[in-house]
Design an enzyme around this catalytic site. Sequence first.
Site: not given
Lengths: 370, 370
Positions: B204, B180, B109
């Site tokens: 999530k 993040d 990511w």
Amino acid sequence: MSATATTERVFNFSAGPAVLPVSVLQEVQDELLCLPGAGASVMELSHRGKVFIEIMEQAEASIRSLLGISDQYAVLFLQGGAALQFSMIPANLLRDSGKSAQYLLTGAWGKKAIGEAKKEGTVDTIYSAAESNFDRVPTSSDYQVKDDAAYLYYCSNETIQGVQFQSEPACPDNVPLISDASSDFLSRPLDIDKYGLIYACAQKNAGPAGVTVVIIRRDLLAKGCDKLPGYLLYRNHAENESMWNTPPTFPIYVLGKVAKWLTNDIGGLAAMESQNREKAKLLYDVIDKHAGFYLGHAQVDCRSTMNATFNLPSEDLLASFVAEASKNGLQNLKGHRSVGGIRASVYNAMPREGAQALASFMDDFAKKNG
Amino acid sequence: MSATATTERVFNFSAGPAVLPVSVLQEVQDELLCLPGAGASVMELSHRGKVFIEIMEQAEASIRSLLGISDQYAVLFLQGGAALQFSMIPANLLRDSGKSAQYLLTGAWGKKAIGEAKKEGTVDTIYSAAESNFDRVPTSSDYQVKDDAAYLYYCSNETIQGVQFQSEPACPDNVPLISDASSDFLSRPLDIDKYGLIYACAQKNAGPAGVTVVIIRRDLLAKGCDKLPGYLLYRNHAENESMWNTPPTFPIYVLGKVAKWLTNDIGGLAAMESQNREKAKLLYDVIDKHAGFYLGHAQVDCRSTMNATFNLPSEDLLASFVAEASKNGLQNLKGHRSVGGIRASVYNAMPREGAQALASFMDDFAKKNG
């Protein structure tokens, strides 16, 4: 579903997010905790798993079938609403093109789209209904499109003003026609081949807020520059079948159910249009019957089948109209804060009985107060 | 809710969208057709109506309370996922700043975030774990941040590799720290005052796909240029309390319920962290017990409490692990397609029994096949 829960429901004339088909809501409710065969709620499923991929493919197939969309077009499920499309369209199709974009301005949403487009390049507002307070849409003699324009843009239905294009505006063959169909998408058949790009946020006729459908002719996918923020590049989404990143899975699932309802329960978009015209006529007939008391905003031939907008003779009468309607289970009738008055939105999922109940109430209210 | 629907549910180890608390799903199901007092489904409510505004304010209040977020920070509910944040952050804070942005690269990511940031300005990858195949995070002696950097960016938990920062990386006081936190948001307490900006897509630990929470220090809101596409400018969203355009109402509603569950049912983020550590320990203990059979990916001190990643001695054993687990109601254990192996995600809503069932299965499987 308990009987109580059903009977508590009111007629909801919200302009969006808006009424959804009860049968769709019931299916969603039944499956909420555990989607049959999936072992989990649809909200808990990986977007890359077989079950969700089938859901998204089915949603796309239903929309393609309802609108007769050929393989010349990609169908994308995006986030960010119409507001992000206001930017994505000129970012992909205008920026660095050396061309100008042509806009038809018929209401509040078109104005916002123009504001964003100006950040990306040359914009010509080739028609504006501002002078008549956005009560109409143009005829083909009211504007001229440049032959080498980047595109011609319009908003097919302006929810705030309640004006609607009855058919696509005239556009030269080589200029891509672009439509913001956010508030009349799937409310009537369209000839998609006329469009370069047509898009709609779902929360009026097609589903919950959080997903925007973009139908884009594939040749236009080549135009965006790789330096654009990745999310803004249509090509990324098309090449990855709306899985460039995690799509808004639950809104897409509901959208798919609404499309299935339109197909199976309603019988397609021609049947839907006929029902929508009938519902709108109930409201406009009572406005015309009590002309002078109800002050319709749109010119008669530009009236929206989705949002009937009108005013009353005084602020006091307006307030009591809203209050009494609410007592009668007719909710969310206040016009947009920017224009006032009344706005009755009768999207696809508003049942005929809802429009009928409002029309009867309006007739009574005018008789009592007119 | 029918008993059948509950018992059909499996233990879902999906990396996201992922498991949600059953009690939250039950509440959503109960209210789906008609939100008490609203006369309509939450999906049908105008985002500008009193009922939805209260839902969103309550969601924000719960998140502020859970994380101890002061009024120095705005809390935004946006669309577009982490992918759009990869662009919005440098578009607002790096573009035309004359500064460079500093990135710590610890997995997939982070790599994507760097790719988008490079479109906006100068980017220094001041640490990369690529050489060791992203099995670790840096210590403060492994990198040096420029004193005048636009910001320092890191991804607190890399889901694909299963590595997690145990605490915030060292960062000079005058450089905004940006995280993040998509895959460990609300899984543990944080000292928000250390951050300039922290964001997380919800799917999530915090809710369904389609909403991204951005917590931004208010002084940073001044930085973006008005010429940015309007949706990309944090200031627009902050000044309009996430109502610059229609927010993703249903995902926000579910997110609010998850935050309430964390507060009332779990007892806050310290309690949640303790449960999460316990669940992760069950899995790592069995990996360590059968070291050599189970090949853990992350260095021990960088292991993620959210995603345990490991491989097996052969592709055949991997396939039979996944198949047998599935027969035992342990689903979605295949690693990300880019790295293979197994990934077991044990987010907030995964019950201890789920982690225990997987640990027992792993122990048995290793004994039989090791």
